[in-house]
Design an enzyme around this catalytic site. Structure first.
Site, PDB file in Angstrom:
ATOM      1  N   ARG A 125      27.007  21.257 -68.010  1.00 21.01           N
ATOM      2  CA  ARG A 125      26.818  19.844 -68.366  1.00 21.01           C
ATOM      3  C   ARG A 125      27.119  19.597 -69.849  1.00 21.01           C
ATOM      4  O   ARG A 125      27.236  18.463 -70.278  1.00 21.01           O
ATOM      5  CB  ARG A 125      25.385  19.412 -68.043  1.00 21.01           C
ATOM      6  CG  ARG A 125      24.300  20.162 -68.769  1.00 21.01           C
ATOM      7  CD  ARG A 125      22.916  19.686 -68.353  1.00 21.01           C
ATOM      8  NE  ARG A 125      21.845  20.452 -68.969  1.00 21.01           N
ATOM      9  CZ  ARG A 125      21.353  21.592 -68.503  1.00 21.01           C
ATOM     10  NH1 ARG A 125      21.860  22.097 -67.381  1.00 21.01           N
ATOM     11  NH2 ARG A 125      20.368  22.229 -69.119  1.00 21.01           N
ATOM     12  N   TYR A 126      27.211  20.692 -70.635  1.00 15.45           N
ATOM     13  CA  TYR A 126      27.472  20.539 -72.059  1.00 15.45           C
ATOM     14  C   TYR A 126      28.927  20.799 -72.443  1.00 15.45           C
ATOM     15  O   TYR A 126      29.357  20.393 -73.522  1.00 15.45           O
ATOM     16  CB  TYR A 126      26.591  21.499 -72.867  1.00 15.45           C
ATOM     17  CG  TYR A 126      25.116  21.274 -72.687  1.00 15.45           C
ATOM     18  CD1 TYR A 126      24.535  20.052 -73.011  1.00 15.45           C
ATOM     19  CD2 TYR A 126      24.291  22.278 -72.189  1.00 15.45           C
ATOM     20  CE1 TYR A 126      23.175  19.840 -72.842  1.00 15.45           C
ATOM     21  CE2 TYR A 126      22.934  22.083 -72.021  1.00 15.45           C
ATOM     22  CZ  TYR A 126      22.389  20.851 -72.353  1.00 15.45           C
ATOM     23  OH  TYR A 126      21.046  20.653 -72.184  1.00 15.45           O
ATOM     24  N   THR A 127      29.672  21.500 -71.614  1.00 17.40           N
ATOM     25  CA  THR A 127      31.035  21.892 -71.973  1.00 17.40           C
ATOM     26  C   THR A 127      32.062  20.995 -71.288  1.00 17.40           C
ATOM     27  O   THR A 127      31.784  20.347 -70.273  1.00 17.40           O
ATOM     28  CB  THR A 127      31.299  23.354 -71.578  1.00 17.40           C
ATOM     29  OG1 THR A 127      31.158  23.491 -70.158  1.00 17.40           O
ATOM     30  CG2 THR A 127      30.318  24.277 -72.271  1.00 17.40           C
TER      31      THR A 127
END
Length: 750
Positions: A125-127
């Site tokens: 979800r962050y990359t």
């Protein structure tokens, strides 16, 4: 009570053995073909292929804006790969790591892990991710009829069964996987080298295995390093498709320091630092003062070793670290892949290249055939359009007046259904005069292109030449220099631990209860040291701190302990039983230390013994080594050391019995053995009723040595000349000592 019969209608009965065998075989084949092994065609496993295809369908080309990795993984597991999202995301991350893939297929933004810890990547979800430029070699020809398609897991979508790889990706990025009963370990290679070899395979004269090995001499790992495996061994690996090679870190000298700039493939610098630090704490690297990690974004690998002085042999230090740490590691090679026939097998390098070349030729043939079919279809349409433009007024009249203009046009101008449909779909703006010229120009260009394609398809040599030219163009665009160097190096050799220990004089002290310690110097008197209550001095031996001390127990076994590892004599030492595994009830009787050529006499109070070399008494086993055979009811005496450097012909053995007899005889009469009971040293009369006399002590007398006999608090000293009265043949009883000295308790040298 009436039994109720079960209804098994529609159920096939099957023996449990048959069912389990079939189920396991089905599972095995699924893991092999659809999970763990790559295909020769595109070098990808199914999950990797589905990720790349799903990203292309999302429009994540190299020049596009990246999207969240979670979006990609959602599409992959929802449409093509119904498995765990974490495993799928890990496969995506792996293809984006420049230290894992030689030519990354995915361009990742965010935390995608580091070489120290490849699995330290951030959550999906962050990359964000998109395809790299290299991915175009896998996807560029996908929509051109080049590959077979099949339904996805629920039959609602189509997915490619392989990708039309323009380069032999199976060798470029390699693969690792474990299936059922087989595994694969294909290392990465250099694009230019592999493309050169594949291009040579496309020529009319196929290269031999030796010629291919000149073009592709070894793997090329993304993290660099040095391959130190001999060339002949590498050739044997590539011929069989199986083997191991040695990969070593690269280092250089910089202002007196040792700087490690490249690590072996899949080796963590943090682990290397941990290994080196452990050796420094254990004092196995006294020549190294400090180690620093100066790695940053400009220098991903920079480990600095600081020697204690400029005189330190850097080559020797690194050779030791190569042998004892992950700075040198073994890389397994197993060229196992799924061939073009759908079956897994281990390929040689030549067979692997040949299989990919066959696939690439067929892919280009299908691409050209697909293009030719489209050209023929367009030319067919153009023929109808040109007829319409030549008879435009009549065509317009038919369209305006006929109820079924399509059929009327087909009959009037002898057109096909496809041509008539194209005429009816013409827009009014395209009825201009210039449109006819444009159509004829397009017709001419397509005709020329059709002739070119037909020429290539009809001639295998031309087809191979085109494949070779395309391969060379891709190699120029995506190729780079080799990172991993091939270097002839001597085998790594660990430094002998003993050579690292400073050589200084020590005195090893053994107490009656088996406690040991080592004091610096040879002037230490063991009897003056402090002992625990109920304990006292037993024996001391003088040697060097770099030597092994040998201890003898009451069962005739010997044990070795390095002198430099013993506790200091400032304390009370530590129990030897904690260092070795002696038999239950055994006690320690003596200690020896010195060079391996040192010799001694081992004996029992039964009057038997032999000469032994210190080398024969040493053992690496914690449980020791059985050396002296002890007769029943007998006890082991303290070993007697031979004087260092003395002429053996001048040495005498002096043995004293408990009934007051002293025997002196030449040492040469006593045999030299590696182990055993030995020969009779002194004659002892048979016991009458109770326990008979025994040998209470033995020493080896040198040319200048005297003898000291202890009886209670009294001591009698015999000079060398006084001993002549007690000389006799080995095994005799000896001569009686003077009255008052027939209860001797010990014998020592003076």
């Amino acid at each position: 009570m009436q039994d109720q019969s079960l209804d098994f209608e529609g159920i096939e009965p099957m023996a449990l053995e048959v069912f389990t065998e079939k189920a396991y075989l089905d599972y095995s084949m699924y893991v092999i073909l659809d999970r763990a092994l790559p295909q020769v065609s595109d070098g990808l496993k199914p999950v990797q292929r589905r990720i790349i295809y799903a990203m292309s369908e999302l429009g994540l080309a190299a020049g596009s804006k990246p999207k969240k990795s979670a979006r990609t993984i959602g599409d992959v597991i929802g449409k093509y790969h119904p498995h765990g999202d974490s495993a799928c995301y890990e496969a995506l991350v792996l293809m984006a790591q420049p230290f894992s893939y030689r030519y990354p297929v995915i361009d990742g933004q965010g935390n995608f892990g580091a070489q120290d810890d490849p699995k330290s990547f951030a959550a999906m979800r962050y990359t964000e991710a998109r395809l790299s430029p290299y991915a175009a070699t896998l996807l560029g020809e996908l929509g051109q009829g080049t590959v077979e398609w099949g339904p996805n897991f629920d039959g609602t979508l189509e997915e490619p069964l392989s990708l039309p790889a323009r380069l032999p990706n199976v060798l470029l990025n390699g693969a690792m996987g474990i299936a059922v009963g087989m595994s694969t370990d294909i290392p990465p290679h250099n694009l230019r080298e592999v493309a050169t070899a594949a291009g040579a395979m496309l020529r009319s004269r196929r290269p031999s295995m030796d010629e291919i090995l000149e073009m592709v001499p070894a793997p090329d790992f993304p993290t660099g390093g040095e391959i130190v495996t001999p060339r002949e061994d590498l050739k044997a690996i590539y011929r069989t498709g199986n083997g191991t090679l040695r990969l070593r870190a690269a280092w250089e000298r910089e202002d007196g320091d040792i700087v490690i700039t490249e690590l072996p493939y899949q080796v963590s610098s943090a682990k290397v630092q941990e290994q080196v630090a452990a050796q420094m704490r254990a004092k196995k690297l006294p020549m190294v003062e400090d180690m620093r990690d100066e790695s940053d974004h400009r220098s991903p690998t920079r480990l600095v070793l600081v020697p204690r002085s400029n005189r330190v042999d850097a080559e020797g230090v690194m050779s030791h670290l190569f042998a004892t740490t992950d700075l040198e590691r073994t890389v397994r090679i197993n060229l196992n892949a799924i061939g073009l026939d759908g079956r897994p097998r281990v390929f040689s390098l030549r067979a692997l290249l040949e299989a990919w070349v066959t696939y690439r030729i067929e892919t280009v043939r299908r691409r050209l055939q697909h293009e030719l079919d489209r050209i023929l279809d367009r030319l067919h349409v153009l023929d109808g359009l040109i007829i319409a433009f030549l008879n435009i007024d009549e065509v317009i009249a038919i369209i305006r007046n006929e109820d079924h203009p399509k059929s009327a046009l087909m009959v009037r101008f002898n057109l096909s259904d496809r041509q008539a449909e194209s005429i009816l779909e013409l827009r009014l703006r395209r009825l201009a005069k210039l449109e006819e010229m444009r159509l004829r120009t397009e017709q001419g260009e397509l005709t020329t292109r059709r002739q070119q394609i037909e020429t290539v398809l009809a001639n295998d040599t031309r087809l191979r030449r085109q494949v070779r030219e395309e391969l060379a163009a891709d190699a120029d665009e995506y190729g780079d220099d080799r990172r991993t160097r091939l270097v002839e190096r001597p085998p790594a050799k660990a430094i002998d631990t003993a050579s690292l220990v400073p050589t200084e004089p020590v005195t090893v002290v053994l107490s009656e209860r088996g406690w040991i310690r080592a004091a610096k110097g040879h002037e230490v008197d063991g009897t003056t040291l402090n002992y625990k209550a109920g304990d006292g001095f037993l024996q001391a031996a003088r040697g060097r701190s770099s030597e092994q001390a040998v201890f003898l127990d009451s069962t005739g076994r010997t044990y070795c302990v390095a002198a430099h590892t013993m506790p200091s004599a400032r304390g009370q030492g530590e129990p030897l039983a904690g260092r070795v595994s002696a038999p239950d009830g055994a006690t320690f009787r003596g200690v020896l230390i010195g060079p391996e050529e040192t010799r001694c006499v081992l004996s029992t109070d039964a009057g038997y013994g032999f000469v032994a070399g210190l080398a024969d008494l040493m053992s690496r086993n914690k449980s020791g080594k059985a050396v002296l055979a002890v007769p029943k009811g007998a006890s082991v005496l303290a070993p007697a050391l031979l004087p260092a450097g003395a002429d053996l012909t001048e040495l005498r053995v002096a043995a004293v019995s408990s009934d007051g007899h002293l025997l002196v005889f030449p040492l040469s009469e006593l045999p030299a053995l590696a182990k055993g009971k030995g020969n009779k040293i002194i004659g002892l009369p048979a016991a009458k009723g109770g326990k008979g006399p025994s040998m209470i002590g033995l020493v080896v007398v040198g040319p200048r040595d005297g003898l000291a006999l202890d009886a209670g608090k009294r001591r009698m000293t015999l000079k060398r000349g006084d001993l002549e009265h007690y000389e006799g043949a080995r095994g005799r009883r000896g001569s009686m000592l003077p009255r008052g000295w027939r209860k001797v308790q010990g014998v020592t040298l003076t």
